[in-house]
Design a protein around this motif. Structure first.
Motif, PDB file in Angstrom:
ATOM      1  N   THR A   1       0.826  -1.215   0.000  1.00 27.73           N
ATOM      2  CA  THR A   1       0.000   0.000   0.000  1.00 27.73           C
ATOM      3  C   THR A   1       0.862   1.268   0.000  1.00 27.73           C
TER       4      THR A   1
ATOM      5  N   GLU B   1      -0.645  -3.574  -3.912  1.00 27.29           N
ATOM      6  CA  GLU B   1      -1.604  -2.484  -3.720  1.00 27.29           C
ATOM      7  C   GLU B   1      -2.896  -3.096  -3.181  1.00 27.29           C
TER       8      GLU B   1
ATOM      9  N   MET C   1      -9.223   2.835  -1.548  1.00 26.55           N
ATOM     10  CA  MET C   1      -8.532   2.957  -2.821  1.00 26.55           C
ATOM     11  C   MET C   1      -7.096   3.429  -2.631  1.00 26.55           C
ATOM     12  N   PRO C   2      -6.231   3.199  -3.621  1.00 26.83           N
ATOM     13  CA  PRO C   2      -4.871   3.752  -3.572  1.00 26.83           C
ATOM     14  C   PRO C   2      -4.928   5.271  -3.745  1.00 26.83           C
TER      15      PRO C   2
ATOM     16  N   ALA D   1      -2.223  -3.281 -13.927  1.00 24.65           N
ATOM     17  CA  ALA D   1      -2.633  -2.332 -12.891  1.00 24.65           C
ATOM     18  C   ALA D   1      -3.992  -2.719 -12.318  1.00 24.65           C
TER      19      ALA D   1
ATOM     20  N   GLY E   1      -5.822  -6.750  -5.560  1.00 26.20           N
ATOM     21  CA  GLY E   1      -4.794  -6.725  -4.517  1.00 26.20           C
ATOM     22  C   GLY E   1      -3.709  -7.746  -4.744  1.00 26.20           C
TER      23      GLY E   1
ATOM     24  N   CYS F   1      -4.578  -3.361  -8.416  1.00 24.07           N
ATOM     25  CA  CYS F   1      -5.435  -2.447  -7.662  1.00 24.07           C
ATOM     26  C   CYS F   1      -6.809  -3.031  -7.331  1.00 24.07           C
TER      27      CYS F   1
ATOM     28  N   GLU G   1       3.293   2.666  -3.105  1.00 28.03           N
ATOM     29  CA  GLU G   1       3.017   3.917  -3.814  1.00 28.03           C
ATOM     30  C   GLU G   1       4.169   4.909  -3.695  1.00 28.03           C
TER      31      GLU G   1
ATOM     32  N   TRP H   1      -5.134  -2.079  -1.024  1.00 22.64           N
ATOM     33  CA  TRP H   1      -6.132  -1.176  -0.442  1.00 22.64           C
ATOM     34  C   TRP H   1      -7.551  -1.743  -0.594  1.00 22.64           C
TER      35      TRP H   1
ATOM     36  N   GLY I   1      -1.018   5.656  -7.108  1.00 22.38           N
ATOM     37  CA  GLY I   1      -0.928   4.342  -7.729  1.00 22.38           C
ATOM     38  C   GLY I   1      -1.864   4.165  -8.907  1.00 22.38           C
ATOM     39  N   THR I   2      -3.095   4.696  -8.803  1.00 22.20           N
ATOM     40  CA  THR I   2      -4.038   4.542  -9.902  1.00 22.20           C
ATOM     41  C   THR I   2      -3.621   5.351 -11.127  1.00 22.20           C
TER      42      THR I   2
END
Length: 265
Positions: free
Chosen positions: A115, A137, A145-146, A163, A170, A167, A119, A139, A150-151
């Motif tokens: 997390t 990631e 959310m990141p 991605a 996880g 995301c 990032e 989250w 990250g997004t």
């Protein structure tokens, strides 16, 4: 440089600075206080003309096991405005200070980078992983959310599909897969991580400071821009670089067949 409780800043020859998370006893869980110190350290080093490259690292088994769960529990009782102030001032403040730093930045990742840790590593220019590294990631597993970039960065670094896996599911990404998808530039044995990081930092520190900062900012701006806008923005930036002492030194070094000595002028 101010004294910090959760991190330390080491200075090395050749203009190398290292921001080191020094709370290995709790797995380097990320608290608001720690993130505020990271933010302040990068902000200070960004304006230090003697610093030519910055290493971001952590002591202990892990780079970061993620956010401090005690802090996450406190967040559930805060108002939206209080949460926004905390996230922006400390957590996003740290990510922003790293991402916008004009100097070369290099994350050295061992063990878990989960997390917040994942990032912050993404915000660096380069990442070298130990063979023990795991990026995650996760989250979404907490229903959140990141929030630190990250997004935005992950799809641009590893592609949309990967991605989404990281995301929205996880998914854990271990070091060799991280290398194959471009999440890291190198994987080395854990015992070699510090030495290889210093080697790359010295290479980056030898770059022309004005040129490096300008190219870095241009690449970052291009992620949010258009080709036409980039052509327009690059004209004055290139004109500035062509008139710099560093450019003249680069030309002289090539002509004289020697290594350049750039001064950021």
């Amino acid at each position: 440089m101010a004294d910090f409780d959760h991190i330390r800043v080491d200075r090395h020859d050749g203009g190398i600075a290292a921001v080191v998370v020094a709370r290995a006893d709790i797995g380097n869980a990320s608290s608001p206080e720690m993130l505020g110190e990271i933010r302040d350290a990068f902000a200070s080093l960004s304006g230090d003309r003697d610093v030519r490259a910055i290493i971001f690292a952590a002591e202990g088994k892990h780079f970061s096991v993620g956010a401090d769960f005690a802090f996450l529990q406190r967040l559930t009782g805060m108002s939206a405005s209080e949460i926004k102030d905390t996230v922006y001032a400390n957590f996003q403040g740290a990510a922003r200070a790293i991402y916008r730093c004009p100097k070369p930045t290099l994350a050295l990742v061992q063990g878990a980078a989960v997390t917040v840790g994942c990032e912050l590593a993404l915000a660096c220019d380069f990442r070298i992983a130990a063979d023990s590294a795991i990026f995650q990631e996760s989250w979404i597993k907490l229903g959140i959310m990141p929030p630190l970039g990250g997004t935005f960065l992950l799809p641009r670094i590893v592609g949309l599909g990967r991605a989404m896996e990281m995301c929205l599911r996880g998914k854990q990404v271990r070091s060799e897969e991280a290398l194959s998808i471009g999440l890291v530039s190198e994987v080395v044995a854990k015992d070699d991580l510090a030495a290889r990081g210093m080697e790359l930092a010295r290479e980056l520190a030898a770059s022309a400071p004005l040129g490096y900062a300008t190219v870095k900012q241009s690449i970052q701006r291009a992620l949010e821009s258009s080709m036409e806008a980039e052509w327009q923005a690059n004209l004055p930036n290139q004109a500035l670089l062509l008139g710099s002492q560093d450019h003249r030194e680069g030309l002289a070094a090539v002509t004289e067949k020697r290594a350049p000595v750039f001064r950021g002028e």
